[in-house]
Design an enzyme around this catalytic site. Structure first.
Site, PDB file in Angstrom:
ATOM      1  N   ASP A  16      19.966 -25.681  -5.748  1.00 40.38           N
ATOM      2  CA  ASP A  16      20.278 -24.714  -6.815  1.00 40.38           C
ATOM      3  C   ASP A  16      21.008 -25.348  -8.003  1.00 40.38           C
ATOM      4  O   ASP A  16      21.033 -24.777  -9.082  1.00 40.38           O
ATOM      5  CB  ASP A  16      21.036 -23.478  -6.292  1.00 40.38           C
ATOM      6  CG  ASP A  16      22.329 -23.818  -5.582  1.00 40.38           C
ATOM      7  OD1 ASP A  16      22.630 -25.018  -5.407  1.00 40.38           O
ATOM      8  OD2 ASP A  16      23.053 -22.872  -5.189  1.00 40.38           O
ATOM      9  N   GLU A 200      36.996 -33.271  -1.162  1.00 44.80           N
ATOM     10  CA  GLU A 200      36.455 -33.281  -2.520  1.00 44.80           C
ATOM     11  C   GLU A 200      37.530 -32.878  -3.523  1.00 44.80           C
ATOM     12  O   GLU A 200      37.498 -33.301  -4.670  1.00 44.80           O
ATOM     13  CB  GLU A 200      35.257 -32.308  -2.606  1.00 44.80           C
ATOM     14  CG  GLU A 200      34.553 -32.287  -3.959  1.00 44.80           C
ATOM     15  CD  GLU A 200      33.353 -31.348  -4.013  1.00 44.80           C
ATOM     16  OE1 GLU A 200      33.097 -30.653  -3.018  1.00 44.80           O
ATOM     17  OE2 GLU A 200      32.686 -31.311  -5.058  1.00 44.80           O
ATOM     18  N   ASP A 278      24.649 -35.112  -6.561  1.00 47.14           N
ATOM     19  CA  ASP A 278      25.225 -33.802  -6.239  1.00 47.14           C
ATOM     20  C   ASP A 278      24.332 -32.713  -6.833  1.00 47.14           C
ATOM     21  O   ASP A 278      23.735 -31.937  -6.106  1.00 47.14           O
ATOM     22  CB  ASP A 278      26.675 -33.662  -6.745  1.00 47.14           C
ATOM     23  CG  ASP A 278      27.483 -32.664  -5.923  1.00 47.14           C
ATOM     24  OD1 ASP A 278      26.970 -32.192  -4.892  1.00 47.14           O
ATOM     25  OD2 ASP A 278      28.628 -32.359  -6.311  1.00 47.14           O
TER      26      ASP A 278
HETATM   27 ZN   LIG Z   1      27.766 -31.167  -2.883  1.00 48.10          ZN
END
Ligand SMILES: [Zn+2]
Length: 330
Positions: A16, A200, A278
């Site tokens: 997405d 993260e 990513d």
């Molecule tokens: Zn990710």
């Protein structure tokens, strides 16, 4: 090094976050979906997180628009096909694409239909281009534990048919792993491989817990093991692979700038790192761009790039035959 030509492997890419802006406009027009704009440049501005974005939560807001047009079999298939086409075009030879099936049920699709559509798009691209892929099912850790069980249960029929692994993603809170021990343990029993987004946004201890409590074989990002000795040591000792995404890490303020990214220090210290996008659209990047940034910033040579490529091959959830093939591209 010319990274458009060099072979590349991508292990961390969200479906997405990687939808072509023109596809969003095209589908929205056909389906009568309202968008903030139907102009490509304007919609790009809505989709791309700026480098001076404030946080991961700010970054994650960019995903609401693409998900508007990811609610039918046809669209999911098309979007997956196009992502693999874009990757193949820049010589990505193998890519693992992840997505959260529960984000695509708004217009009545079943979880099984959603997964099948994504697999169909991937297979069609594999037939047409020189690229192989696999699918990772993401569970949103902002949703309930039951919803993670649902993804694990419904996705298991697709193991060995395109689906290889389970993931936990979205906004990161301290200690999230404890909540998901049961569904992830069940997933392991079913044969899913495990990769978890952790470390993260400032909490290195989450990486330790992802490995110890959830059996993570790979970690999405893991930037903050730099501030947590136990997490750092377990990643190094167990050779847990880090799926690092430099541009995204600057956007989410995991690091302030590229030069502050720990990827090269980790690499030199024997930690297995990999380079990934990513999100191709939200981070406005490509694999060639991410490899260029890392190698340029840290003056890495070809030998070091090859090591990172091989880390990615070894850490991929591909079968042995595919891994052998991928090694030969070097
Ligand atoms: Zn990710």
């Amino acid at each position: 090094m010319n990274f458009s030509i060099l072979p590349k492997i991508e292990l961390h890419c969200h479906l997405d976050g990687s939808v072509r802006p023109e596809t969003i406009i095209d589908i929205a027009k056909k389906e009568g979906t309202s968008l903030p704009s139907f102009d490509k440049e304007e919609i790009k501005r809505e989709l791309i997180a700026p480098l001076d974005c404030e946080s991961l939560d700010e970054y994650l807001k960019r995903f609401s628009i693409p998900n508007l047009v990811m609610q039918s079999n046809e669209n999911l298939k098309r979007i997956t096909f196009e992502l693999f086409e874009d990757a193949a075009e820049e010589n990505v030879k193998y890519m693992e694409v992840r997505f959260a099936p529960l984000l695509h049920t708004r217009k009545g699709l079943s979880v099984e239909e959603i997964i099948q559509s994504v697999i169909d798009g991937m297979k069609e691209a594999e037939d047409q281009f020189d690229i192989k892929g696999n699918i990772i099912l993401s569970c949103m850790r902002t949703m309930s534990v039951e919803s993670a069980f649902e993804v694990v249960e419904k996705g298991k029929t697709f193991l060995g048919k395109g689906v290889v692994a389970i993931d936990l993603c979205a906004s990161e809170e301290e200690g999230f792993c404890g909540k998901f021990v049961e569904p992830i343990s069940l997933a392991r029993q079913y044969g899913y491989r495990v990769t978890i987004h952790a470390g993260e946004t400032g909490i290195g201890k989450n990486v330790l817990e992802a490995v110890e409590l959830l059996g993570a074989e790979r970690i999405g990002h893991g930037v903050f093991i730099k501030d947590c000795v136990e997490a750092y040591n377990i990643v190094k000792e167990k050779q847990i692979v880090l799926e690092m995404c430099p541009t995204s890490n600057v956007q989410t303020k995991a690091v302030q700038q590229f030069s502050a990214h720990p990827i090269y220090d980790f690499h030199r210290d024997g930690i297995k790192v990999t380079v990934n996008t990513d999100n191709r659209t939200v981070s406005d990047t490509t694999m060639a761009e991410e490899c260029h940034i890392v190698c340029n910033e840290f003056a890495m040579n070809v030998k070091e790039y090859k090591q990172i490529y091989l880390n990615s091959v070894e850490a991929s959830f591909a079968d042995l035959k595919t891994k052998e093939k991928l090694k030969k591209y070097l």
